[in-house]
Design a protein around this motif. Structure first.
Motif, PDB file in Angstrom:
ATOM      1  N   ASP A  39      23.058  45.667  49.893  1.00 16.27           N
ATOM      2  CA  ASP A  39      23.240  45.725  48.440  1.00 16.27           C
ATOM      3  C   ASP A  39      24.708  45.957  48.080  1.00 16.27           C
ATOM      4  O   ASP A  39      25.236  45.361  47.139  1.00 16.27           O
ATOM      5  CB  ASP A  39      22.373  46.842  47.847  1.00 16.27           C
ATOM      6  CG  ASP A  39      20.886  46.530  47.964  1.00 16.27           C
ATOM      7  OD1 ASP A  39      20.543  45.337  48.122  1.00 16.27           O
ATOM      8  OD2 ASP A  39      20.072  47.468  47.909  1.00 16.27           O
ATOM      9  N   GLY A  42      26.712  42.784  48.648  1.00 15.35           N
ATOM     10  CA  GLY A  42      26.440  41.829  47.573  1.00 15.35           C
ATOM     11  C   GLY A  42      27.153  42.189  46.281  1.00 15.35           C
ATOM     12  O   GLY A  42      27.663  41.315  45.577  1.00 15.35           O
ATOM     13  N   GLU A  43      27.208  43.492  45.948  1.00 16.04           N
ATOM     14  CA  GLU A  43      27.896  43.916  44.722  1.00 16.04           C
ATOM     15  C   GLU A  43      29.394  43.680  44.834  1.00 16.04           C
ATOM     16  O   GLU A  43      30.035  43.231  43.876  1.00 16.04           O
ATOM     17  CB  GLU A  43      27.611  45.404  44.465  1.00 16.04           C
ATOM     18  CG  GLU A  43      28.185  45.936  43.161  1.00 16.04           C
ATOM     19  CD  GLU A  43      27.615  45.249  41.944  1.00 16.04           C
ATOM     20  OE1 GLU A  43      28.291  45.229  40.901  1.00 16.04           O
ATOM     21  OE2 GLU A  43      26.496  44.703  42.028  1.00 16.04           O
ATOM     22  N   ALA A  45      30.881  41.378  46.679  1.00 15.63           N
ATOM     23  CA  ALA A  45      31.090  39.932  46.593  1.00 15.63           C
ATOM     24  C   ALA A  45      30.906  39.429  45.164  1.00 15.63           C
ATOM     25  O   ALA A  45      31.640  38.541  44.705  1.00 15.63           O
ATOM     26  CB  ALA A  45      30.125  39.214  47.534  1.00 15.63           C
ATOM     27  N   ASN A  46      29.943  39.984  44.435  1.00 15.23           N
ATOM     28  CA  ASN A  46      29.690  39.548  43.059  1.00 15.23           C
ATOM     29  C   ASN A  46      30.893  39.822  42.168  1.00 15.23           C
ATOM     30  O   ASN A  46      31.333  38.960  41.397  1.00 15.23           O
ATOM     31  CB  ASN A  46      28.450  40.262  42.519  1.00 15.23           C
ATOM     32  CG  ASN A  46      28.000  39.701  41.191  1.00 15.23           C
ATOM     33  OD1 ASN A  46      28.174  38.518  40.903  1.00 15.23           O
ATOM     34  ND2 ASN A  46      27.401  40.543  40.366  1.00 15.23           N
ATOM     35  N   ILE A  47      31.454  41.036  42.257  1.00 11.56           N
ATOM     36  CA  ILE A  47      32.606  41.388  41.431  1.00 11.56           C
ATOM     37  C   ILE A  47      33.841  40.583  41.851  1.00 11.56           C
ATOM     38  O   ILE A  47      34.589  40.069  41.016  1.00 11.56           O
ATOM     39  CB  ILE A  47      32.879  42.897  41.524  1.00 11.56           C
ATOM     40  CG1 ILE A  47      31.703  43.684  40.926  1.00 11.56           C
ATOM     41  CG2 ILE A  47      34.181  43.269  40.834  1.00 11.56           C
ATOM     42  CD1 ILE A  47      31.818  45.179  41.066  1.00 11.56           C
ATOM     43  N   GLY A  50      33.502  36.904  40.839  1.00 11.42           N
ATOM     44  CA  GLY A  50      33.576  36.772  39.382  1.00 11.42           C
ATOM     45  C   GLY A  50      35.018  36.732  38.905  1.00 11.42           C
ATOM     46  O   GLY A  50      35.390  35.925  38.049  1.00 11.42           O
ATOM     47  N   SER A  67      27.446  31.753  40.820  1.00 10.11           N
ATOM     48  CA  SER A  67      26.208  32.499  40.654  1.00 10.11           C
ATOM     49  C   SER A  67      26.242  33.823  41.417  1.00 10.11           C
ATOM     50  O   SER A  67      27.166  34.115  42.177  1.00 10.11           O
ATOM     51  CB  SER A  67      25.031  31.645  41.149  1.00 10.11           C
ATOM     52  OG  SER A  67      25.131  31.457  42.554  1.00 10.11           O
ATOM     53  N   THR A  68      25.183  34.625  41.203  1.00  7.50           N
ATOM     54  CA  THR A  68      25.019  35.883  41.930  1.00  7.50           C
ATOM     55  C   THR A  68      24.868  35.595  43.421  1.00  7.50           C
ATOM     56  O   THR A  68      24.145  34.681  43.811  1.00  7.50           O
ATOM     57  CB  THR A  68      23.777  36.618  41.418  1.00  7.50           C
ATOM     58  OG1 THR A  68      23.907  36.830  40.006  1.00  7.50           O
ATOM     59  CG2 THR A  68      23.615  37.957  42.114  1.00  7.50           C
ATOM     60  N   PRO A  69      25.548  36.351  44.286  1.00  8.14           N
ATOM     61  CA  PRO A  69      25.518  36.036  45.722  1.00  8.14           C
ATOM     62  C   PRO A  69      24.177  36.364  46.368  1.00  8.14           C
ATOM     63  O   PRO A  69      23.432  37.227  45.911  1.00  8.14           O
ATOM     64  CB  PRO A  69      26.637  36.921  46.288  1.00  8.14           C
ATOM     65  CG  PRO A  69      26.728  38.063  45.332  1.00  8.14           C
ATOM     66  CD  PRO A  69      26.432  37.485  43.979  1.00  8.14           C
ATOM     67  N   ILE A 193      27.334  35.203  52.918  1.00 15.25           N
ATOM     68  CA  ILE A 193      27.127  35.380  51.482  1.00 15.25           C
ATOM     69  C   ILE A 193      27.229  34.007  50.839  1.00 15.25           C
ATOM     70  O   ILE A 193      28.275  33.345  50.915  1.00 15.25           O
ATOM     71  CB  ILE A 193      28.164  36.334  50.874  1.00 15.25           C
ATOM     72  CG1 ILE A 193      28.204  37.642  51.675  1.00 15.25           C
ATOM     73  CG2 ILE A 193      27.863  36.614  49.418  1.00 15.25           C
ATOM     74  CD1 ILE A 193      29.298  38.586  51.230  1.00 15.25           C
ATOM     75  N   PHE A 195      27.046  31.427  47.537  1.00 10.10           N
ATOM     76  CA  PHE A 195      27.236  31.342  46.086  1.00 10.10           C
ATOM     77  C   PHE A 195      26.973  29.897  45.646  1.00 10.10           C
ATOM     78  O   PHE A 195      27.326  28.953  46.359  1.00 10.10           O
ATOM     79  CB  PHE A 195      28.670  31.699  45.674  1.00 10.10           C
ATOM     80  CG  PHE A 195      29.151  33.034  46.138  1.00 10.10           C
ATOM     81  CD1 PHE A 195      29.023  34.148  45.332  1.00 10.10           C
ATOM     82  CD2 PHE A 195      29.738  33.182  47.380  1.00 10.10           C
ATOM     83  CE1 PHE A 195      29.478  35.380  45.755  1.00 10.10           C
ATOM     84  CE2 PHE A 195      30.192  34.409  47.814  1.00 10.10           C
ATOM     85  CZ  PHE A 195      30.063  35.510  46.998  1.00 10.10           C
TER      86      PHE A 195
END
Length: 388
Positions: A39, A42-43, A45-47, A50, A67-69, A193, A195
């Motif tokens: 988790d 993933g957070e 990578a998401n930030i 973005g 998109s969200t990873p 990961i 995307f």
């Protein structure tokens, strides 16, 4: 079976993204990646992606959606069987704050579209074979994208994060993978990961980011340490130690005396009043002295100023100031690709018609029109019209 999954089964599902159990089996030993770490990765990578998407938008001038990873475990066999080939591998090495690197994997067609947009094209000039110019352009794009992502990561970890210039290589996954850039990923499992990336209506594809397990766990530990530090700093401070017994008795003895004083003494003192002692009469308030206020008077300048008197004297002060005079034959607009194709003998067509007056500019301001003349062996300009 009671329908409840064990911790091992939950970890396997998280690591494999719900796919084949054989491809995403848990890593044994100290390299085990927990569900919380998945988790966290993933957070991060998401930030990071973005922020990178915002930077890519400024480079290609098209809307970019990432998109969200989806975080999973993978081996090289999974990448070879699932991803389009050949593809572009971009290595991002961290030099400050973190020790390690990761790989960004893009499809060849996506790289051609992105680089064409960066060079001023419309994203459709993708027939040309992928060469050094494309790899150099995508490396620069990734340098800016992952640089901004590193800035976001610095805020998350509360420390400086920096990267080295990315290295891009075109790799055919069917060949033997012994390149220096991917040696550390060839042994065992790693974090994958995925995307989904959309660039306008030109790109609808999938990109991957690959992390060694040791590097991913290092980022998770940094996040955990930073959170622990914040919790300690925001914790409520311990109450102050109780005063000694002797000072506690003084307020208790003074309390009856304070209750006997008139209620008027509890009112705050106004400015200009003296402290009132018990048994003394209340002093009269001080009277404020009157202040004389008048409206400001200004001398009128109407009729006293004559511009003609000062005009010549003032203009003489700047008569010797040098100004740059530029004669412009014409202009045109070229893309970066067209400029790179310039060579001796290249003819550039301007926006002026033959025989049309040329423009005269003073410090960049258009002031006159003229025609080209020859004075002995030098060119000159004869003014034909002053622009008002």
């Amino acid at each position: 079976m009671d329908g409840v999954l064990s911790q091992e089964e939950i970890t396997a599902l998280l690591q494999n993204g719900g796919g084949d159990a054989g491809a995403g089996a848990p890593v044994s030993g100290n390299d085990q990646v927990t569900a919380d770490e998945c988790d966290t990765i993933g957070e991060i990578a998401n930030i990071s992606m973005g922020t990178a998407a915002t930077t890519l938008f400024s480079l290609v001038n098209h809307k970019v959606d990432i998109s969200t990873p989806v975080v999973s475990m993978a081996k090289w066999e999974d990448i070879v069987s699932q991803y389009e080939r050949p593809c572009v591998f971009i290595r991002i090495a961290y030099t400050v704050g973190l020790d390690g690197s990761n790989l960004l994997v893009l499809k060849e067609q996506d790289v051609k579209v992105i680089t064409d947009l960066m060079m001023g094209g419309d994203g459709t000039n993708t027939e040309e074979e992928l060469g050094e110019l494309h790899l150099s352009a995508i490396s620069e794009a990734m340098n800016q994208m992952m640089g901004s992502a590193a800035t976001s990561l610095s805020s998350m970890l509360d420390k400086t994060i920096d990267i080295s210039p990315p290295e891009a290589n075109l790799i055919d996954l069917t060949d033997s993978l012994d390149e220096k850039e991917i040696d550390e990923f060839l042994t065992g499992d790693f974090i994958k990961i995925s995307f989904k990336m959309e660039i306008g209506d030109l790109v609808d594809s999938t990109i991957m980011q690959l992390y060694p397990i040791s590097f991913a766990k290092e980022m998770c530990e940094s996040i955990k340490s930073n959170m622990t530090k914040d919790m300690e700093e925001n914790a409520t401070p311990a109450p102050a130690p109780a005063p000694s017994a002797a000072p506690q008795q003084a307020p208790q003895q003074a309390a009856p005396q304070m209750m006997q004083q008139p209620m008027m003494q509890s009112q705050p003192m106004m400015q200009g009043q003296m402290p009132m002692m018990q048994g003394q009469p209340m002093p009269m308030p001080m009277m404020q002295q009157p202040v004389n206020v008048q409206q400001a008077q200004f001398q009128s300048f109407a009729g006293d100023f004559n511009p003609a008197i000062f005009q010549k004297e003032n203009i003489d002060l700047i008569m010797d100031v040098p100004l740059e005079v530029t004669v412009e034959l014409g202009r045109t607009t070229k893309s970066i690709q067209e400029i790179l194709d310039f060579a001796p003998g290249t003819i550039i067509e301007l926006d002026k018609i033959a025989g049309e007056p040329i423009d005269v500019l003073v410090n960049g301001k258009y002031v006159a029109k003229g025609e080209v003349v020859v004075i002995e062996e030098s060119f000159g300009v004869r003014i034909t019209e002053i622009i008002k």
